[in-house]
Every structure is written in C-alpha cells, then in structure tokens.
Motif scaffolding. Structure first.
Motif, PDB file in Angstrom:
ATOM      1  N   ALA A 111      37.547  51.342  38.157  1.00  0.00           N
ATOM      2  CA  ALA A 111      38.844  50.819  38.587  1.00  0.00           C
ATOM      3  C   ALA A 111      39.063  50.920  40.088  1.00  0.00           C
ATOM      4  O   ALA A 111      39.540  49.974  40.728  1.00  0.00           O
ATOM      5  N   ASP A 112      38.732  52.064  40.712  1.00  0.00           N
ATOM      6  CA  ASP A 112      39.075  52.283  42.117  1.00  0.00           C
ATOM      7  C   ASP A 112      37.932  51.975  43.073  1.00  0.00           C
ATOM      8  O   ASP A 112      38.019  52.288  44.271  1.00  0.00           O
ATOM      9  N   LEU A 113      36.838  51.392  42.583  1.00  0.00           N
ATOM     10  CA  LEU A 113      35.703  51.107  43.451  1.00  0.00           C
ATOM     11  C   LEU A 113      35.834  49.718  44.060  1.00  0.00           C
ATOM     12  O   LEU A 113      36.353  48.800  43.416  1.00  0.00           O
ATOM     13  N   PRO A 114      35.370  49.543  45.291  1.00  0.00           N
ATOM     14  CA  PRO A 114      35.373  48.195  45.883  1.00  0.00           C
ATOM     15  C   PRO A 114      34.466  47.267  45.083  1.00  0.00           C
ATOM     16  O   PRO A 114      33.460  47.702  44.515  1.00  0.00           O
ATOM     17  N   GLU A 115      34.828  46.003  45.054  1.00  0.00           N
ATOM     18  CA  GLU A 115      34.126  45.047  44.200  1.00  0.00           C
ATOM     19  C   GLU A 115      33.468  43.959  45.040  1.00  0.00           C
ATOM     20  O   GLU A 115      34.075  43.412  45.966  1.00  0.00           O
ATOM     21  N   GLU A 116      32.240  43.674  44.745  1.00  0.00           N
ATOM     22  CA  GLU A 116      31.499  42.583  45.371  1.00  0.00           C
ATOM     23  C   GLU A 116      31.193  41.550  44.293  1.00  0.00           C
ATOM     24  O   GLU A 116      30.654  41.891  43.233  1.00  0.00           O
ATOM     25  N   ILE A 117      31.544  40.277  44.536  1.00  0.00           N
ATOM     26  CA  ILE A 117      31.382  39.222  43.534  1.00  0.00           C
ATOM     27  C   ILE A 117      30.266  38.277  43.981  1.00  0.00           C
ATOM     28  O   ILE A 117      30.265  37.779  45.110  1.00  0.00           O
ATOM     29  N   ILE A 118      29.313  38.083  43.107  1.00  0.00           N
ATOM     30  CA  ILE A 118      28.231  37.121  43.334  1.00  0.00           C
ATOM     31  C   ILE A 118      28.361  36.038  42.259  1.00  0.00           C
ATOM     32  O   ILE A 118      28.307  36.348  41.063  1.00  0.00           O
ATOM     33  N   GLU A 119      28.542  34.783  42.694  1.00  0.00           N
ATOM     34  CA  GLU A 119      28.747  33.683  41.749  1.00  0.00           C
ATOM     35  C   GLU A 119      27.468  32.845  41.622  1.00  0.00           C
ATOM     36  O   GLU A 119      26.752  32.623  42.601  1.00  0.00           O
TER      37      GLU A 119
END
Length: 539
Positions: A111-119
């Motif tokens: 929940a509190d971790l930074p998120e990196e999105i790869i599409e």
C-alpha cells in the motif's frame, strides 16, 4: 605334666600370632575409610565429568531451546491438577479445518510503496481483427505485481551557497554589505560525509552486523572507493561531536527511573594501554523495565569489576533486576532482584546432564525443580496483560504458595544431593539467591526474569561474531554510544537508519541545550512521525 606344658606353649604361640596379625591389620583398617572416601570422591568426579560431557554434547549437537513439555508444568501436583472424576471415558474425535486466505493481504503489504507502471500494448498495425479485419479496441487489462528492489545508490550532493551584495553601495558607498544565503552546517566539516551516508554505514555495522571491511568491498563493487579507515574516522568524529549529546540525555532519563535491568558481556579491544590484545574487556548494559519509554544504554569498561555499575548508577535508587553476578552487590541504594530464567536454566541443564535412561524415569529431582520454575512462569504468562496492582495481588495469591513449596523442596533435596553435581549446583544457586529471587513479589511492575536486558544485549553479541573486536578503547566507547542509540530507537519502534539520519541532519544545526536535545529523543511525537517503522503484515 608334659602335655600341659605343650598346651601352654601352643597357647603362647597363638597369642603371639594373634598379636602379630593385629599389628599387621591395624594400619590396613586405618586405610579403609581413607580408601572409601577416595572411592566416593572418584565416583563423584566421574559422575561430574559424565555430566559435563553430556552437557557439552547437548550444547554442541542438541536443541538450544529450554522449552519443556506442558505435561511437566504441574509435575509435583499432577494428579490433583489433572484429575476430573466426573469426566466420561474418551472417545475418538475427528477434526477437520479449512484455511482461509485473508483478502487484501498483498495489497496491504504494497500500500505505501511507490508504484512504477509498465504498459504493454499492441502496435497499431497489429490492432486488427483476425476474423473480419476490423479495428480492435481495448476491452480490459491484466495486472501482475512484482516487488522491485533497488540496491544502494551513490549520488553527489553539491551544496551551492550564493553570496549577495548591493550594486548601489558598490558604486557610491564606502562599504558594501555582503549577505550570504544560509546553508545547513555539515556533519563533519571538510568531509564528504552526509547524514544519509553516516546513517547507512552505522546501520550496516551496528544493526545489520556488517563490518567496515565488508562495506568497503561492497562499495567498491558499486563503483565507489571508500576505505574502511575513512569510514572509521567518520564514525568516531560524528559520535564524539553529535551522538554523545543524545547518549548523555538518554542516560539522564534512564537514571531517573526506579526500576532498571542490567547485564554484561565480553568484548575484545586490541590496543588497550598496558593490556595484551587477547585480554577480554566488557560491555555493560543498563535498560528500563516495563514502563516506557524504553531506553537501553551500553557502557564500555576494561573489567567486570563491581565498581563500574556502582559508578554508572550513581544517583539511581530503586530496583535493579540482574542475574546472579556478585559484582552488583556493591551498588548502593538499590534492591537487587534476581532472574528466574537463570534458576530454571540450571535445572534444565541438570536434567540434560542425566543419562537418557535416567532422564525419562519418574520421579527425577531435576524434573521436579524444573516443574516448580515452569509453574511460576505459567502464572506470569496468565498475568501478562494485567495492571501492576492486579499483578502484584495475583502473585501474592498464586505465586507465593508455589515459592513456599519450592523452598521446602530445595532444603530437603540439598541434604541428599551432591553439592558439585549439576542438580546440586542448581539447588545451591537457588538457595543462595533466594532473597533476590522472591524480590519480584514486591512490586507488580517487576519482572520474573532478566530476559529484557538479555534481549537488548543480544544484537551486540550477534554483531560481535561478525566484527570480532574493537581496535581501540575510543572505538569501543563509540560503539557503546551507537548501540545505545540504535537499540533505543528499535525499542521505540523507529527505523534506526532513519533516526540516525534525522539526528545528523539536526544536531550540527542545533544549540546543545538540554531542552533542544530533548526534542530529538526517540519517543517524541515529531521524531515518531518522521522515523517510525510502518506497521505492515508480513507476506
């Protein structure tokens, strides 16, 4: 007449022979009790050596846990405790269960971790229906989550400080005011050390147990040549200039309490003046009890002399929970409370010292002694969440009868047990420490054992297996201060690395008044908000 003379001669001869035999037997008879004593001592010595061999094998190859079977908890009153006359005969019972997976558990972890999105999309020329050759549209998505770990990274932070002056004054005035933009003071002037670098190095060594030479190798693999000598100098300078201030305030608040725990362990310091390199020195630990906020203070000393706790604890009065070491006897103004874990451990060792064939028989005195100790610990487990007042009353009602029965048992067994046997030493220890062992009855805030201090000193013991020794007394003192700060931070649910960085960012820019330093202590709300460890479930 002649026959009478012969009889007299024979009688005299027999008397002479009897006298001679008595003369020969007399010294042999005197040797009998001596030989008996020697035989008894030899048998006792053999028994003691066999016990030591079994204990050594147990320590080397056996389980280290001292946990005993629950059936031994009430051994001395097992029949009365277990009997249920009205209970029906037992029948077979079938038990089934299902395991339910908690919903959202993985989401809570991330929940509190930074998120990196790869599409991932199809190229436009491939977005064509294979059936009618019409255009495709995005109907839905499929998501896969992974936990990515980024290794330690180095970055150069360049502090650029601008200087300002007045154009008008430069042209027309005699003097020109020069104003310099404020800039935070460095942790160590003239050094490359930053708060984050110092915090990382200290955390790796004193929390994670990684010696400086291994950190040097790790940094080299990451492309940075940072020598262990440089890191050691950073640690010593930053401790002397900054961390010692926090250490002093922590000690001040520690000595203001009325219940403390103490323990000590060895440390090797190579370059102590007038002492051989292999000579053992000592790291002493003093910490708070049940009542918070928790504080743990380490102190380095060359010896295990009782003068060291006496000097450190000047100004303290109250209860001091310790093990059986006599060095604490000289501390004035305190009431010593002994540790039941140490007493229990001796009965556990005496049971393990017995041959297996004897150990499994009933009754065994070592099992009986262990059962008394287990009964006391079971009562304490029931009172774990009780208030001090309720715990004190319950101890007087429930623990006092067990202690009285145990004291009677100890006195009875001490008469018929060899003093030098493992069981004899356990009995002697309890009798010699009895007044201190029953001290936990005095106050509901006291604990039955000294495990709290043993848990606090354990990280130092584990770290010592990695870095093995301190190079100088100055390094040992710095280590004591850093261990004090990181262990106190952990006790207050802080991330030690974050707390060290927090201190190094603020201490160089803070006036060292008591009020200002108190604002940086680990239990303060601002510190908790900045450095507290997130309370997350484990995956």
């Amino acid at each position: 007449m002649r026959q009478c003379a012969l009889l007299l001669q024979q009688n005299e001869l027999l008397q002479q022979q009897d006298k001679l035999l008595r003369q020969l037997i007399a010294p042999l008879e005197k040797q009998i009790p001596i030989l008996q004593n020697q035989l008894a001592e030899a048998l006792a010595r053999i028994q003691w050596l066999e016990e030591q061999l079994r204990l050594a094998n147990q320590r080397r190859f056996g389980a280290s846990s001292e946990r005993t079977h629950e059936g031994q908890m009430l051994l001395f009153n097992e029949v009365e405790a277990e009997a249920v006359p009205t209970a029906p005969e037992p029948t077979l019972e079938t038990i089934t269960y299902q395991r339910r997976k908690t919903k959202g558990h993985r989401e809570a972890i991330l929940a509190d971790l930074p998120e990196e999105i790869i599409e991932y999309r199809l190229p436009e020329n491939e977005q064509i229906c294979s059936c009618c050759h019409g255009p495709l549209h995005e109907m839905s998505t499929e998501v896969r989550r992974e936990l990515k770990i980024i290794p330690a990274q180095f970055k150069v932070v360049k502090h650029v400080r601008y200087v300002y002056s007045c154009r008008h004054c430069e042209r027309g005035e005699v003097t020109t005011p020069v104003i310099t933009a404020p800039m935070p003071a460095p942790v160590i002037p003239g050094s490359l050390a930053s708060p984050s670098a110092l915090a990382y190095i200290m955390n790796q060594k004193f929390v994670e147990g990684m010696p400086l030479y291994r950190q040097e190798q790790q940094f080299a693999r990451l492309g940075v040549a940072l020598s262990r000598q440089t890191m050691a100098n950073w640690i010593l300078l930053s401790t002397d200039r900054h961390l010692e201030l926090i250490y002093s305030r922590l000690r001040h608040y520690l000595l203001a309490r009325d219940i403390l725990h103490a323990d000590e362990t060895t440390v090797q310091v190579l370059r102590e003046p007038g002492r051989a390199a292999e000579t053992k020195s000592f790291m002493w630990l003093y910490r708070t009890g049940r009542e918070g906020p928790p504080i743990a203070i380490f102190e380095y000393q060359q010896t295990r002399s009782g003068k060291h706790p006496e000097e450190f604890l000047k100004g303290f009065s109250g209860y001091l929970q310790v093990d059986g070491y006599s060095g604490y006897e000289g501390v004035t103004g305190v009431t010593l409370v002994a540790c039941w874990s140490h007493a229990r451990r001796k009965f556990d060792e005496s049971l393990k010292a017995l041959p297996t064939s004897v150990r499994n028989k009933e009754p065994v005195a070592a099992k009986e002694g262990l059962a008394f100790c287990n009964e006391l610990f079971a009562i304490e487990q029931d009172l774990k969440n009780a208030s001090p007042t309720a715990r004190h009353a319950a101890r007087l009602e429930r623990s006092r009868p067990v202690l009285d029965a145990f004291r009677t048992w100890l006195e009875e067994k001490s008469v018929v047990t060899l003093p030098k046997s493992a069981l004899g030493r356990a009995i002697t220890y309890c009798l010699n420490q009895w007044d201190k062992l029953i001290g936990f009855l005095d106050d509901g805030r006291l604990e039955i054992d000294n495990n709290r201090s043993e848990r606090s000193i354990k990280p130092f013991v584990i770290g010592r297996k990695n870095w093995l020794f301190a190079n100088t007394p100055q390094g040992a003192r710095a280590s004591a201060m850093i261990y004090s700060i990181v262990e106190t931070a952990k006790e207050n649910n802080l991330n030690p690395a974050s707390y060290l960085a927090y201190l190094f960012e603020r201490l160089p820019n803070t006036y060292a008044t008591e009020a200002a330093l108190d604002e940086l202590l680990p239990w303060l709300p601002a510190v908790q908000a900045a450095c507290r460890v997130p309370q997350l479930p484990f995956y």
